[in-house]
Design an enzyme around this catalytic site. Structure first.
Site, short mmCIF file in Angstrom:
data_model
loop_
_atom_site.label_atom_id
_atom_site.label_comp_id
_atom_site.label_asym_id
_atom_site.label_seq_id
_atom_site.Cartn_x
_atom_site.Cartn_y
_atom_site.Cartn_z
N ASP A 416 9.37 6.52 7.89
CA ASP A 416 7.92 6.67 7.95
C ASP A 416 7.42 5.92 9.18
OD1 ASP A 416 5.31 7.41 6.72
OD2 ASP A 416 5.07 5.25 6.61
N ASP A 705 5.82 2.62 3.12
CA ASP A 705 5.01 1.46 2.73
C ASP A 705 3.82 1.82 1.87
OD1 ASP A 705 3.54 2.80 4.59
OD2 ASP A 705 3.17 1.09 5.91
N ASP A 709 4.49 7.26 -0.37
CA ASP A 709 5.92 7.22 -0.07
C ASP A 709 6.77 6.97 -1.30
OD1 ASP A 709 5.48 7.53 2.72
OD2 ASP A 709 5.02 5.40 2.88
#
Length: 872
Positions: A416, A705, A709
């Site tokens: 990410d 985070d 996610d």
């Protein structure tokens, strides 16, 4: 034109949106119930009388006999005794009654004197495992004697006593005590090492004290504290909710319900305490906020929570063995079976040849102890635990030992972008309004001075502040999401306080990755007009606008195709330089979505972390593929990918979330090898990407985070969350946590994972080599009628030495600097391979040949039996 979700059923709260509010020094919003305007210290003596359950103030309910008194320190005096936790009592109370019982004002919070006094009474907000803590070291030491191999040694010592061989019995007993002590020390250190990991990553929360919001450790909370939560937070104590905005909590860890529960702040109208799952105005300790934001008052901490109640009832928890430990156990059983058969044959042959029965029994037991690798599970645990601690020292916290085993076989990392590859420190560097009609560099003082005086820029900053949940603490540090913090900081630096419009927030629709927007409905205090404010992505905001804003003195102009094309071109210019764009609009609530007025947008930059490009290069060089996932635009994604070295070319392309929706899961598996960057993705897309990679046989690690996610983190073989910027939801779902949020830390963790696997192989190879050597020597000597080259005590001594410092030092060797040059191992690769067996046999043959050479020389020299065994 597509209509967005209207903020219906949103909670109505009031609070000043300007910078004049008492709880912060910058513009923003802090809702207040104003249930009690006086500070908590003025309430401490006012509510010692009984407080009724019902909202209407009816008499006490006889069915519960509930009389709740207040002693000024957050302590409940209830005639119900200990049958009910505070959540059962406060669920039936109104917000004002709850605040009164706890002696606190929601606008001021507790003062420091209150906090200190209440902590003395209630203690810290922690759960302690008293049962495990009080277990004596002596009982743990005695437990080691229950090992079958140790019982076998005891039996051998007993046999020696029966035959009058007291010296042998004492020697065997001493050897067994040494073995037990070594095992006990190893297990104790491993246990303490794993317990220490629980304190490496403390949880924080936002609390209101002395009318100032600050971030503190969750363990410092006391009953009566006013706390604020947003999506992704873990609830640190039992909370009576005071304000709610689109709040959904994941209570599966407590109630077992898989669907998130929607919450509100209304008192429950019942005559009996509601069931746990029906307390809709309570946020329970340990649950996770899936969406929305809220505030509440702490009603229970530590063991005075529902989670704590379950914890105190927990007596025994069986520790799950790791897959590697299970495979080692199975290997130990197989080797033990083969060894027992060989030893049994050796003993029978010796007895048949007329050798003393006691000697053969003692040698047989000694061989069993030496040949059977009973220390394998211990060494595996210690090696993994020490590896976990080494990772922790390099800012990678492993939550469970099985994760260590998988790290060495990771061959794809889905990253990410925000917060992992970048610093997650957003800074606004570009702005665009229809007044300027071009992008302005706000980091340039000259251009910034020209644009901040325009009505368009001021209007945009007003929307940025109103559509914002970030707050400023007592040291003028912004607390909140990085994007919202960046907007607050820009507004504070550019706009004077008297230029902010005076609004009172009515309702909010929070931002989610699916919506891609946040909206706030607010009332203008001077005119009473209700206005809808919107911020979000270009696609969503422009779709809801049909006019654009120039200034207060000019009429709204139609947002035709030409103006839309101008905006898109300016957006693409900013986005292609790697910036994230946030669009702003507003409109009357009467007309609502679809007829809003576009104001402008800002571009934010999130710099790449130092060392990220080097780490990506080393990972790719070591056979680990790096795939970037982001919700940003294609321009931002491609810019960051090129900067850090992720290949983007004709063979390895980029794919958008919309394209993922069209290709389907089956087709995605076919093309997944050719895509390294995915942009504009949602949580559903991330899960599809992870599944497609896993279906191709990859061992996938996933970093993230945010709340969005968490599903992919749970699905991946290794979920990796951020320690600083990560939400509690993502940390809960992850297997590993990066304390410093640095992508380069993943490289160190993979190096350690590879090293641990090879270290365990090295230990096992050494252990098996010595065991096979001892068995071969004794078996050969017995079979051919020679004097045994090793007596029982020597065999046990070799076992202690080889199972101890020498063998285990191989399990804790430092990481080989060239280990990343080796490709990732297959996750199904067994410990024992053909190459491994070949090396074990070569080592065993060398030991046997060397020993036989010494043995032959001593026999030729006609040395005494004691000298022969000593030299061998």
């Amino acid at each position: 034109m597509r209509r967005l979700d209207s903020p219906i059923n949103a909670v109505s709260t009031s609070g000043n949106l300007t910078s004049n509010r008492p709880s912060a020094a910058s513009p923003g919003f802090s809702p207040s119930l104003n249930a009690s305007a006086s500070p908590a210290r003025d309430l401490q003596h006012s509510f010692s009388h009984a407080v009724n359950i019902s909202d209407s103030g009816d008499a006490l309910l006889p069915s519960l006999s509930l009389s709740v008194g207040h002693s000024g320190d957050g302590t409940l005096n209830s005639s119900l005794g200990t049958d009910l936790q505070p959540s059962a009592i406060f669920a039936l109370k109104t917000r004002s009654e709850s605040l009164a019982i706890l002696g606190v004002s929601d606008a001021h919070g507790l003062d420091h004197a209150d906090v200190s006094r209440r902590r003395l009474i209630h203690g810290k907000n922690i759960l302690n495992g008293e049962d495990s803590a009080t277990e004596s070291l002596l009982s743990k030491f005695i437990e080691q004697f229950k090992n079958p191999m140790n019982l076998l040694l005891l039996a051998s010592a007993a046999v020696s006593v029966l035959f009058g061989e007291i010296e042998d019995a004492i020697s065997i007993t001493l050897a067994m005590i040494i073995v037990v002590t070594v095992a006990f020390v190893q297990e104790y250190r491993s246990e303490k090492s794993l317990q220490a990991l629980n304190t490496l990553l403390p949880h924080f929360c936002r609390v209101l004290r002395n009318a100032t919001t600050s971030k503190i450790l969750a363990e410092e909370l006391v009953p009566g504290d006013i706390v604020h939560f947003s999506a992704g937070d873990r609830i640190p104590a039992d909370i009576r909710l005071l304000t709610c905005n689109d709040v959904e909590l994941d209570e599966s860890s407590l109630t077992g319900e898989t669907r998130p529960r929607r919450k509100n702040f209304n008192a429950i109208q019942l005559t009996v305490a509601p069931a746990l799952a029906d307390r809709e105005n309570i946020a329970f300790m340990g649950t996770l906020m899936r969406s929305g934001n809220c505030s509440g008052v702490v009603i229970g901490t530590g063991k005075n929570t529902e989670f704590g109640n379950v914890f105190t009832m927990m007596k025994e928890v069986e520790t799950r063995k790791t897959p590697l430990q299970l495979s080692m156990d199975e290997l130990g059983k197989q080797l033990s079976f083969a060894s027992f058969i060989l030893i049994f044959v050796i003993v029978l042959i010796g007895v048949y040849q007329g050798r003393p029965i006691l000697e053969m029994l003692t040698i047989g037991v000694s061989l069993a102890v030496a040949a059977i690798p009973e220390g394998l599970p211990i060494v595996v645990t210690v090696t993994l635990a020490l590896g976990v601690l080494r990772m922790a020292s390099r800012n990678a916290i492993i939550k469970k030992l099985p994760s260590v085993e998988s790290l060495g076989s990771v061959n794809v990392i889905c990253v990410d972008k925000t917060g992992t590859l970048t610093l997650n420190k957003m800074t606004v560097t570009r702005s665009f309004t229809m007044k300027d009609r071009s992008v302005v560099d706000v980091t340039n003082s000259t251009s910034l001075t020209k644009t901040i005086g325009s009505d368009g820029f001021k209007k945009m900053m007003n929307i940025a502040v109103i559509c914002n949940n970030a707050q400023v603490d007592n040291i003028r540090e912004a607390i909140g999401q990085p994007t919202e913090v960046a907007l607050i900081e820009l507004a504070n630096s550019c706009i004077k306080r008297n230029d902010f419009e005076n609004y009172t927030r009515i309702s909010e629709v929070p931002f989610t990755s699916e919506r891609k927007y946040m909206s706030v409905t607010a009332r203008q205090n001077e005119t009473g007009r209700t206005v809808l404010f919107l911020k979000g992505s270009m696609e969503v905001v422009l779709e809801q606008c049909n006019k654009y804003y120039i200034s207060e003195n000019e009429a709204r102009r139609p947002l035709d195709s030409a103006q839309r094309e101008l905006i898109r071109l300016q957006h693409d210019e900013v986005s292609n330089s790697g910036l994230r764009c946030i669009f702003f609009a507003f409109g009357d609530t009467d007309t609502g979505f679809g007829e809003l007025t576009f104001v402008g947008f800002v571009g934010m930059t999130d710099p790449v972390r130092p060392g990220t490009a080097t780490a990506v290069g080393r990972l790719i060089g070591g056979g680990v593929r790096v795939v970037m996932l982001t919700g940003d635009s294609d321009g931002t994604a491609s810019s960051i990918a090129r900067e850090i070295g992720i290949p983007i070319n004709k063979m390895q392309s980029m794919m958008s979330g919309n394209e993922l929706d069209t290709v389907g899961d089956m087709n995605l598996e076919e093309i997944i090898d050719n895509v390294n960057v995915f942009y504009r993705v949602t949580p559903k897309h991330k899960m599809s990407i992870v599944r497609a990679l896993q279906s191709k046989g990859y061992n996938v690690a996933m970093t993230g985070d945010g709340v969005n996610d968490a599903p992919a983190l749970r699905l991946a073989d290794i979920g990796i969350s951020m320690g600083k910027s990560g939400t509690d939801v993502s940390k809960e779902a992850a297997d590993m946590i990066l304390v410093n949020d640095d992508f380069a830390t993943i490289l160190y963790a993979i190096e350690e994972g590879k090293s641990i696997f090879y270290n365990i192989q090295n230990f096992l190879r050494f252990q098996l080599s010595t065991s096979i050597s001892a068995l071969t020597l004794v078996a050969g000597a017995t079979l051919f009628g020679f004097h045994n080259p090793l007596n029982a005590m020597q065999i046990l001594w070799i076992n202690i030495i080889c199972d101890g410092p020498v063998a285990q030092s191989l399990g804790v060797e430092l990481v080989d600097p060239d280990i990343m040059k080796k490709p990732p191992r297959s996750k199904n690769q067994p410990i024992i391979t053909k190459k491994f067996v070949y090396r074990v046999l070569v080592s065993a043959i060398c030991i046997v040949v060397g020993t036989l050479f010494v043995y032959r020389n001593e026999v030729v020299a006609e040395s005494s039996p004691s000298r022969i065994t000593t030299m061998v």
